[in-house]
Scaffold this active site. Structure first.
Site, PDB file in Angstrom:
ATOM      1  N   SER A  75      -2.169  10.323   0.583  1.00 43.05           N
ATOM      2  CA  SER A  75      -3.089   9.010  -0.067  1.00 43.05           C
ATOM      3  C   SER A  75      -4.091   8.714   0.949  1.00 43.05           C
ATOM      4  CB  SER A  75      -1.952   7.789   0.292  1.00 43.05           C
ATOM      5  OG  SER A  75      -2.610   6.604  -0.282  1.00 43.05           O
ATOM      6  N   GLY A  76      -5.417   8.538   0.433  1.00 46.67           N
ATOM      7  CA  GLY A  76      -6.445   8.198   0.895  1.00 46.67           C
ATOM      8  C   GLY A  76      -7.097   9.153   1.924  1.00 46.67           C
ATOM      9  N   SER A 124       0.427  10.467  -1.769  1.00 44.66           N
ATOM     10  CA  SER A 124      -0.297   9.812  -3.000  1.00 44.66           C
ATOM     11  C   SER A 124       0.539   8.682  -3.541  1.00 44.66           C
ATOM     12  CB  SER A 124      -0.666  10.751  -4.121  1.00 44.66           C
ATOM     13  OG  SER A 124      -1.031   9.813  -5.224  1.00 44.66           O
ATOM     14  N   SER A 125       0.149   7.548  -3.678  1.00 38.07           N
ATOM     15  CA  SER A 125       0.697   6.241  -4.439  1.00 38.07           C
ATOM     16  C   SER A 125       1.247   6.619  -5.782  1.00 38.07           C
ATOM     17  CB  SER A 125      -0.103   5.159  -4.564  1.00 38.07           C
ATOM     18  OG  SER A 125      -1.480   5.359  -5.110  1.00 38.07           O
ATOM     19  N   GLU A 126       0.554   7.707  -6.486  1.00 38.67           N
ATOM     20  CA  GLU A 126       0.904   8.134  -7.878  1.00 38.67           C
ATOM     21  C   GLU A 126       2.018   8.961  -7.726  1.00 38.67           C
ATOM     22  OE1 GLU A 126       0.434   6.488 -10.153  1.00 38.67           O
ATOM     23  OE2 GLU A 126      -1.593   5.841 -10.404  1.00 38.67           O
ATOM     24  N   HIS A 172     -10.070  10.724 -12.516  1.00 36.88           N
ATOM     25  CA  HIS A 172     -10.817   9.501 -13.005  1.00 36.88           C
ATOM     26  C   HIS A 172     -11.857   9.875 -13.789  1.00 36.88           C
ATOM     27  CE1 HIS A 172      -8.366   6.407  -9.800  1.00 36.88           C
ATOM     28  NE2 HIS A 172      -7.648   7.338 -10.905  1.00 36.88           N
ATOM     29  N   HIS A 179      -7.660   3.740 -17.072  1.00 37.25           N
ATOM     30  CA  HIS A 179      -7.357   4.338 -15.867  1.00 37.25           C
ATOM     31  C   HIS A 179      -7.915   5.662 -15.654  1.00 37.25           C
ATOM     32  CE1 HIS A 179      -4.022   4.857 -12.393  1.00 37.25           C
ATOM     33  NE2 HIS A 179      -5.227   5.752 -12.055  1.00 37.25           N
TER      34      HIS A 179
HETATM   35 ZN   LIG Z   1      -5.557   7.174 -10.516  1.00 34.35          ZN
END
Ligand SMILES: [Zn+2]
Length: 223
Positions: free
Chosen positions: A47-48, A76-78, A99, A160
């Protein structure tokens, strides 16, 4: 980490660089994962962290329930989305979430990207449908995405972005690129005010079978 898992982590880092170059992602947005070895392990971007400076040691390795296999950065948050797709689709070995601009335009409009060009039919297997909206990183988003993905290789997340799948990272990247390119072509074609029809289901099947049986074989052997 064994050799096979290490190779997958290096491949994810390289794919991240290619994603940046192709302008499908900006900054730290989007995420990449791949199955890593025989025990159901999944390697995923942290993440990030920006793709430009990512190192193979930064890649998170987790089991099928999401438990980390080594002291690692936060995945990752996903991650729930990636786990849900791998769980539903044994044929999927790699996932890329972006995205990207044109695909996201369709995700915002809530309209599918029709299969209007042949490479889309071949590699995605039909139109890219839009999942029901859910907040990012949630189990609902994961379930909605799997539902709308069905047996194809890409799905739009409402308001999204895009999720692209493949039998390896190279194929998942190609799916992301072709979906983005098709979204762009479709948008331009709409501006010409012509009646636009997607390729028929019958012809999509012929194109997809040709891709699976012949065209993609060499690439998979190389990988
Ligand atoms: Zn996304």
């Amino acid at each position: 980490m064994n050799k096979a898992t290490l190779a997958v982590c290096r491949n994810i880092v390289e794919t991240g660089r290619l994603l940046l170059q192709s302008k499908l992602v900006e900054g730290v947005w989007g995420n990449i994962s791949a199955r890593a070895g025989k025990k159901g392990l999944i390697a995923i971007t942290p993440s990030g962290r920006g793709y430009a400076t990512l190192c193979y040691k930064d890649i998170c390795v987790i089991d099928a329930e999401g438990k980390p296999q080594k002291n690692s950065l936060t995945p990752s948050s996903e991650l729930p989305l990636h786990i849900a797709v791998y769980s539903a689709r044994q044929d999927v070995k790699a996932i890329i979430h972006t995205h990207s601009i044109y695909a996201s335009a369709f995700a915002v409009a809530g309209q599918p990207i029709l299969s209007v060009v042949e490479d889309m039919a071949q590699i995605v297997g039909g139109q890219v449908d839009v999942s029901e909206y859910a907040l990012p990183g949630t189990a609902s988003l994961a379930a909605n995405a799997v539902n709308a993905l069905a047996g194809k290789n890409a799905v739009l997340l409402k308001n999204h972005g895009l999720v692209a799948c493949g039998r390896n990272l190279t194929e998942a990247l190609t799916v992301a690129l072709i979906a983005e390119k098709t979204a762009r072509i479709f948008l331009y074609a709409k501006q010409l005010n012509a009646g636009i029809n997607g390729i028929t289901a019958e012809d999509i099947k012929i194109l997809r079978d040709f891709y699976l049986d012949k065209y993609s074989r060499q690439q998979l052997v190389r990988d």
